[in-house]
Design a protein around this motif. Structure first.
Motif, mmCIF file in Angstrom:
data_model
loop_
_atom_site.group_PDB
_atom_site.id
_atom_site.type_symbol
_atom_site.label_atom_id
_atom_site.label_comp_id
_atom_site.label_asym_id
_atom_site.label_seq_id
_atom_site.Cartn_x
_atom_site.Cartn_y
_atom_site.Cartn_z
ATOM 1 N N PRO A 1 0.821 -1.225 0.000
ATOM 2 C CA PRO A 1 0.000 0.000 0.000
ATOM 3 C C PRO A 1 0.850 1.268 0.000
ATOM 4 C CG PRO A 1 -0.787 -1.562 1.648
ATOM 5 C CD PRO A 1 0.539 -2.062 1.172
ATOM 6 N N TRP A 2 1.983 1.243 0.699
ATOM 7 C CA TRP A 2 2.873 2.417 0.728
ATOM 8 C C TRP A 2 3.471 2.679 -0.650
ATOM 9 C CZ3 TRP A 2 8.175 2.803 -0.246
ATOM 10 C CH2 TRP A 2 8.750 4.029 0.077
ATOM 11 N N VAL A 3 3.934 1.642 -1.319
ATOM 12 C CA VAL A 3 4.504 1.795 -2.660
ATOM 13 C C VAL A 3 3.455 2.338 -3.621
ATOM 14 C CG1 VAL A 3 5.465 0.559 -4.640
ATOM 15 C CG2 VAL A 3 6.256 0.016 -2.327
ATOM 16 N N ALA A 4 2.253 1.790 -3.554
ATOM 17 C CA ALA A 4 1.181 2.218 -4.458
ATOM 18 C C ALA A 4 0.859 3.695 -4.283
ATOM 19 C CB ALA A 4 -0.069 1.363 -4.228
ATOM 20 N N LEU A 5 0.718 4.146 -3.034
ATOM 21 C CA LEU A 5 0.360 5.544 -2.797
ATOM 22 C C LEU A 5 1.542 6.470 -3.066
ATOM 23 C CD1 LEU A 5 -1.895 7.386 -2.144
ATOM 24 C CD2 LEU A 5 -1.543 6.979 0.295
ATOM 25 N N SER A 6 2.754 6.005 -2.849
ATOM 26 C CA SER A 6 3.924 6.811 -3.193
ATOM 27 C C SER A 6 3.969 7.077 -4.693
ATOM 28 C CB SER A 6 5.209 6.092 -2.756
ATOM 29 O OG SER A 6 5.264 5.946 -1.359
ATOM 30 N N LEU A 7 3.755 6.034 -5.490
ATOM 31 C CA LEU A 7 3.740 6.204 -6.940
ATOM 32 C C LEU A 7 2.583 7.093 -7.380
ATOM 33 C CD1 LEU A 7 4.589 2.552 -8.070
ATOM 34 C CD2 LEU A 7 6.082 4.565 -8.163
ATOM 35 N N SER A 8 1.411 6.902 -6.755
ATOM 36 C CA SER A 8 0.252 7.716 -7.090
ATOM 37 C C SER A 8 0.508 9.196 -6.840
ATOM 38 C CB SER A 8 -0.966 7.260 -6.274
ATOM 39 O OG SER A 8 -2.034 8.155 -6.422
ATOM 40 N N SER A 9 1.093 9.509 -5.683
ATOM 41 C CA SER A 9 1.369 10.902 -5.352
ATOM 42 C C SER A 9 2.406 11.504 -6.291
ATOM 43 C CB SER A 9 1.847 11.020 -3.899
ATOM 44 O OG SER A 9 0.819 10.618 -3.012
ATOM 45 N N LEU A 10 3.403 10.723 -6.663
ATOM 46 C CA LEU A 10 4.408 11.209 -7.606
ATOM 47 C C LEU A 10 3.795 11.507 -8.969
ATOM 48 C CD1 LEU A 10 7.432 8.871 -6.775
ATOM 49 C CD2 LEU A 10 7.353 11.361 -6.503
ATOM 50 N N LEU A 11 2.912 10.629 -9.425
ATOM 51 C CA LEU A 11 2.294 10.814 -10.734
ATOM 52 C C LEU A 11 1.258 11.931 -10.731
ATOM 53 C CD1 LEU A 11 1.832 7.073 -11.751
ATOM 54 C CD2 LEU A 11 3.442 8.705 -12.750
ATOM 55 N N LEU B 1 -11.728 1.320 1.323
ATOM 56 C CA LEU B 1 -11.659 1.014 -0.098
ATOM 57 C C LEU B 1 -11.953 2.248 -0.945
ATOM 58 C CD1 LEU B 1 -13.363 -2.497 -0.152
ATOM 59 C CD2 LEU B 1 -10.995 -1.972 -0.734
ATOM 60 N N VAL B 2 -12.953 3.026 -0.551
ATOM 61 C CA VAL B 2 -13.263 4.261 -1.275
ATOM 62 C C VAL B 2 -12.078 5.209 -1.227
ATOM 63 C CG1 VAL B 2 -14.700 6.338 -1.255
ATOM 64 C CG2 VAL B 2 -15.756 4.078 -0.985
ATOM 65 N N ASN B 3 -11.485 5.333 -0.043
ATOM 66 C CA ASN B 3 -10.335 6.221 0.116
ATOM 67 C C ASN B 3 -9.174 5.759 -0.759
ATOM 68 O OD1 ASN B 3 -9.238 8.479 2.123
ATOM 69 N ND2 ASN B 3 -7.616 6.973 1.851
ATOM 70 N N ALA B 4 -8.924 4.442 -0.771
ATOM 71 C CA ALA B 4 -7.844 3.906 -1.595
ATOM 72 C C ALA B 4 -8.067 4.195 -3.069
ATOM 73 C CB ALA B 4 -7.706 2.402 -1.357
ATOM 74 N N LEU B 5 -9.294 4.063 -3.532
ATOM 75 C CA LEU B 5 -9.595 4.349 -4.929
ATOM 76 C C LEU B 5 -9.372 5.821 -5.262
ATOM 77 C CD1 LEU B 5 -12.840 2.212 -5.402
ATOM 78 C CD2 LEU B 5 -10.625 1.822 -6.518
ATOM 79 N N ALA B 6 -9.805 6.703 -4.365
ATOM 80 C CA ALA B 6 -9.687 8.137 -4.636
ATOM 81 C C ALA B 6 -8.234 8.597 -4.628
ATOM 82 C CB ALA B 6 -10.499 8.937 -3.619
ATOM 83 N N ALA C 1 -3.692 -3.256 -3.714
ATOM 84 C CA ALA C 1 -2.713 -3.489 -2.646
ATOM 85 C C ALA C 1 -3.407 -3.629 -1.303
ATOM 86 C CB ALA C 1 -1.706 -2.336 -2.613
ATOM 87 N N LEU C 2 -4.431 -2.801 -1.060
ATOM 88 C CA LEU C 2 -5.177 -2.879 0.194
ATOM 89 C C LEU C 2 -5.898 -4.213 0.317
ATOM 90 C CD1 LEU C 2 -6.295 -1.549 2.778
ATOM 91 C CD2 LEU C 2 -8.161 -0.617 1.376
ATOM 92 N N LEU C 3 -6.523 -4.674 -0.758
ATOM 93 C CA LEU C 3 -7.257 -5.935 -0.718
ATOM 94 C C LEU C 3 -6.313 -7.116 -0.444
ATOM 95 C CD1 LEU C 3 -9.807 -5.431 -3.624
ATOM 96 C CD2 LEU C 3 -10.310 -5.568 -1.179
ATOM 97 N N VAL C 4 -5.140 -7.080 -1.048
ATOM 98 C CA VAL C 4 -4.162 -8.136 -0.786
ATOM 99 C C VAL C 4 -3.771 -8.133 0.687
ATOM 100 C CG1 VAL C 4 -1.804 -8.905 -1.231
ATOM 101 C CG2 VAL C 4 -3.264 -8.223 -3.138
#
Length: 399
Positions: A66-76, A300-305, A314-317
């Motif tokens: 989850p950390w990697v996913a949100l780090s990449l999301s914020s960078l993009l 889940l909503v927060n993760a999607l947004a 990543a959260l579901l895993v």
């Protein structure tokens, strides 16, 4: 600690996004010292991992996902990266390097009990420990007309923190300390009137009692009790989706409108989302939900947004692995406390966001540590002649 000082010598800030306020000098100093300690610990932990022989198992990849996913999301999305999020990585490394995971879980339970006691004592020492709802039409106080917020700016924050740590309070070794801890957490939780947190703890306690029955009943009775338990573990994630699907704009204390707005945002950037700061932007641009939307009010909503399909996956895993770990701890190890954690953590996520696994916040210390420690637990903890891990408060014996 900084908030305890601030509430006694200054004032309690209102819990609104975008609010700026000044700490009194002593509170500011204690905050700086605490931050230095956290960053120094993080740096030392990373250094130890680099020069040591840390063995990283699959759980660490799940923890980091989850950390990697949100780090990449914020960078993009915003071309930014929050350096303080590295504390999450450092905590995972620290857990990987520590041999006695159960001792750390007991320490987490002790800190949770201490937080509850401090919150209750603060009622007698400062009026800032309570949030009055005497003049609000939707007052939800279960004790009087005030809500206990303790050293936090909002009662829900206190409630979530206590709920996440509650299962591990049951692991405190000394019986009188365990009973005192459970009583303090229960009283503080009810006084905070965080309905989501109370619901999560109640469900978890029912599940815990079910595991006690499974341990003590015969084979046929075990199946009769085990099937409902299995159903709870199987449905705890889908319930989060169902609640969002059936909600109207005014449902669940106006969470419906937050979910609708969040999902509309996600539809515009479905893969990577809008980055970790999206709800801060909403507080400035959409006043109709800005004061309400600290986050997506559903994991889940927060993760999607914030992170799109990548973060949600990543959260579901992580959820699936935590559920599996908790089930194994209940079924094989009779560790009822750990088996309750998945129920508490995921059901809080129906209506709240106890952590994003990225932003360093008030609940991070308990949420990040608990997630990492439960993920890191080996499949088998018991040894021949070793201690029974069933909490003494549930089976009447000392551990």
């Amino acid at each position: 600690m900084p908030n305890v000082v601030q509430f006694h010598l200054g004032y309690r800030p209102s819990a609104q996004l975008g609010e700026s306020y000044s700490l009194v000098p002593i509170a500011s100093l204690s905050k700086s010292i605490l931050q230095f300690a956290v960053y120094a610990f993080s740096a030392l932990t990373v250094l130890q991992a680099l020069i040591g022989r840390t063995h990283y198992r699959k759980w660490f990849l799940v923890y980091l996902a989850p950390w990697v996913a949100l780090s990449l999301s914020s960078l993009l999305a915003t071309q930014s990266f929050t350096a303080t999020s590295l504390v999450y990585v450092a905590m995972g490394l620290g857990i990987a390097n520590h041999e006695d995971k159960m001792a750390l879980l007991r320490a987490l339970g002790g800190l949770t009990a201490l937080l509850a006691m401090v919150s209750l004592v603060m009622v007698a020492t400062t009026p800032n420990a309570l949030m009055s709802q005497a003049h609000l039409a939707d007052a939800k106080a279960l004790v009087g007309t005030s809500l206990l917020n303790g050293p936090f700016s909002h009662p829900n924050t206190l409630g979530q923190t206590l709920a996440i740590g509650f299962p591990f309070v049951l692991m405190i070794k000394r019986r009188w300390m365990r009973i005192l801890g459970v009583a303090s957490v229960a009283l503080a939780l009810v006084w905070a009137s965080s309905r989501t947190s109370i619901l999560a703890v109640v469900i978890a306690v029912v599940v815990g009692l079910g595991w006690v029955a499974v341990k003590q009943l015969g084979r046929f009775e075990k199946v009769a009790v085990g099937l409902p338990l299995l159903t709870v573990y199987a449905l705890i994630v889908p319930v989060a989706i169902v609640l969002v699907g059936i909600a109207g704009p005014d449902s669940f204390s106006n969470r419906g409108v937050i979910w609708e707005t969040s999902l509309n945002l996600w539809a515009d950037r479905p893969v990577w989302g809008w980055g970790s700061d999206v709800y801060g932007s909403l507080s400035q641009s959409m006043r109709n939900i800005g004061v309400l939307a600290f986050h997506g009010h559903n994991m889940l909503v927060n993760a999607l947004a914030v992170g799109g399909l990548v973060s949600a996956a990543a959260l579901l895993v992580l959820y699936v692995v935590i559920i599996r770990k908790s089930w194994v701890q209940g079924y094989r190890e009779h560790n009822i406390a750990v088996s309750m954690f998945a129920v508490v953590f995921i059901s809080i996520g129906w209506f709240e966001v106890p952590t994003t696994f990225y932003t360093l916040g008030a609940t991070s210390w308990v949420a990040w540590a608990a997630v990492g420690l439960v993920l890191a637990l080996p499949r088998a903890l018991s040894v021949p002649g070793g201690p029974d891990l069933l909490p003494a408060t549930l089976d009447g014996r000392r551990t």
